[in-house]
Design an enzyme around this catalytic site. Structure first.
Site: not given
Lengths: 406, 406
Positions: B156, B182, B193, B279, B401, B406
């Site tokens: 992702t 992942k 996880t 991230e 995040n 959007t």
């Protein structure tokens, strides 16, 4: 309950109650000066009964250790506060420095050092610059409207001072409660927050004072989270000097309930102010969880949601990613039944009985753009409710905290 | 223990063990396409004994519920995975969709639907686009070197695929363990996880397989935290097809210890890969806490430090603000005695027996600039040790995040 009125005092401060004086100076402890103040004193012209709540962090800063000892008898008359250096993880030297700060203030005012509390906030692990503190304490001038100065002297990454006061009339009694708080990062209080000082001129029974403070803190500061990090320096102090000469307020007395309400209002106001001014924050998030099996569960769920970095980042970006709220409540440890959950953002219902509803995206984005974002989660499993406050997570939070000591 | 050798296989993958096949396609589920794949299948040509660990989040995604049921007998032969939609908080429709995914794969391959597990990752609260999934499953071609494709189909916000394999020789036995994982955000596993699939061609006793997986996960994935948010979709699956025909490995058999070591190495490798690719992360943080009274305490302390947003932000900014590490261990709930603590950053001692040492700031900043930052905290209260992995907190984490849907 007696007939009562609680009114916020315009520009109220910690020195709004009778007989409290304060003052502050710039001693040079903070390198990046904001508003030019970093050392302040709060003083009551009459002796006070006093109580406090302290951090549950097992690394306790020297001023926490000292103030905790001094409050064992339930008495205090002054507080000396500095920002720029937390005097935490500083060993024996830190304890000696905190004691010297109290001694200097006691000598200057002419009271016993045992009546002086100490509070420090700033970088952890550095010794206090005692030369600057000695010179600074000499320069502080106390006055009956010095509360605003004290509020500024406590600020670190805070962008605004946080202070208020309420005037209370309860039957024949008239009294005032004032409060000042600071806190912007390392905020996930667990008994108290970094810092809050509260004053009142009411005559108070010490046992009730302790009870009332614990109750007020449990629904205000203990329900705020900015970043999940509990500081070693947290403290909330409540001092009552009795100068209005009312009948003492004790648990079960006529005014007890009104006092509690007024204290709750002051603490909630300050807790919301801390959350709004979280490091890098652009908005306040208020999460109410209702329909929980018990208050502990409601609190845990509300705090978990308001602390979730993913919920906070989505609110920051006005991204209607409500699934993160469900994920947060799901991992909180609280019992949840997916098919019973309702979720509201302000007045907009996003989920009803576990079913996602179609929503007008622009309307949701607009609600997420408010300066106060209201999230309301109904578990429909019981009757308990709790509210928690936090703030959005912004790029600026990271920037502030990646360069804090450099 | 038998004579043994464990070697990482260059470009090893989930299909390195004999008899495992995989493939993937771009079905159009992910809007922002990265590497163009979002749907994949893993398949064993022989039946497998299998075990798994699932999220402890009380909101469980539909594929978690389904896979948990199907693994009750300890058997599985295929996994179908999609990214772009988590199929979480999707009610009865979500369960029906997960079951249909499994049915389609079973029919395509010619096995029973009961042998197919399902895993989904992506946005929570949206229904699966079943039309795209039906078309996509039809297009997938399975091959013995399809592991790399499967790794890409699971991503992702991951920036790199995470996969590895080891070749093991233990006495007379030769077998292989492969793994793919992942995970980049909503990572604070608590049992597992999001996601890890593990394969081996060894003949395995199911009871030992369960035990070995639990042990490996406890010291690898359960010691990773990226943002403190545990996902509703977490799962770790281990499948053993027995194609190498060794003597079965059971608890107490000669090869058990070697198998455990090899599995641990694969899991730790993948756990570190997840933490490095958190991230917005620019570096891996490895925190080792030693001298704890017990392993549970060592783990709790290490995880609390590696999860602290303030520690993470300081590492990001290469700011030698070590006081935050002390504050984090202090609030972790673990017993600490300030005067006993030693703290090392790499080889640099910052604190010895509770006393802050003078340090060369440039040297510390350099150590914080490494791609792997090593924090070593010695509590000096006992003999237990644990290691946890995480990453720095960057402005980019917030950016990613705040705009996820959007």
């Amino acid at each position: 309950m007696v007939e009562a009125k609680i009114e916020f005092i315009p520009e109220g401060s910690i020195t709004s109650p009778q007989g409290f004086h304060a003052g502050a100076t710039y001693a040079g402890i903070k390198k990046k000066v904001k508003d030019g103040l970093d050392l302040g004193i709060l003083f009551s012209e009459a002796p006070c009964v006093a109580t406090a709540l302290f951090t549950t962090n097992r690394i306790k800063a020297a001023p926490v250790v000292l103030s905790q000892q001094r409050l064992q008898e339930g008495r205090a008359r002054a507080v000396v506060v500095n920002s720029g250096c937390a005097n935490a993880f500083t060993g024996e030297q830190g304890l000696a420095d905190a004691a010297e700060m109290a001694d200097l203030v006691a000598k200057g005012i002419g009271i016993s050092p045992e009546e002086v509390l100490v509070a420090s906030t700033g970088v952890i692990g550095l010794p206090l610059p005692m030369k600057l503190i000695r010179e600074g304490i000499d320069q502080i001038i106390l006055s009956a409207d010095g509360g605003h100065e004290l509020a500024r002297a406590m600020m670190t990454t805070d962008t605004v001072p946080k202070e208020t006061a309420v005037a209370v009339s309860a039957g024949e009694s008239r009294f005032t409660i004032g409060g000042v708080a600071k806190g912007s990062g390392m905020i996930h209080p667990n008994l108290a927050t970094l810092f809050c000082f509260l004053t009142t001129d009411a005559v108070m029974d010490l046992d009730f004072l302790k009870l009332a403070l614990r109750k007020a803190v449990d629904i205000s500061f203990n329900m705020v989270s900015i970043d999940g990090d509990t500081s070693p320096n947290d403290m909330v102090v409540l001092m009552a000097n009795g100068l209005v000469g009312n009948d003492p307020i004790w648990q079960g007395s006529e005014q007890a309930e009104v006092f509690q309400q007024a204290l709750d209002q002051v603490c909630i106001y300050l807790a919301e102010s801390i959350a709004s001014d979280g490091e890098g924050a652009s908005k306040l998030i208020e999460v109410t969880v209702s329909g929980a099996p018990g208050v502990a569960e409601a609190k845990l769920a509300a705090r978990t949601i308001v602390s979730s970095p993913l919920v906070k980042a989505a609110v920051h970006g006005e991204d209607p990613n409500w699934g993160r709220i469900m994920s947060a409540v799901g991992r909180s440890g609280v019992e949840v039944v997916e098919s019973k959950i309702d979720l509201y953002l302000g007045n907009i219902c996003l989920v009803k009985s576990g079913c996602p509803l179609a929503f007008d995206k622009q309307e949701v984005v607009k609600a997420l753009g408010d300066s106060k974002v209201l999230i309301n989660l109904q578990l429909n499993l019981g009757t308990a409710t709790a509210t928690a406050w936090g703030c959005d997570l912004s790029e600026e939070y990271v920037t502030i905290n990646s360069q804090y000591t450099t």
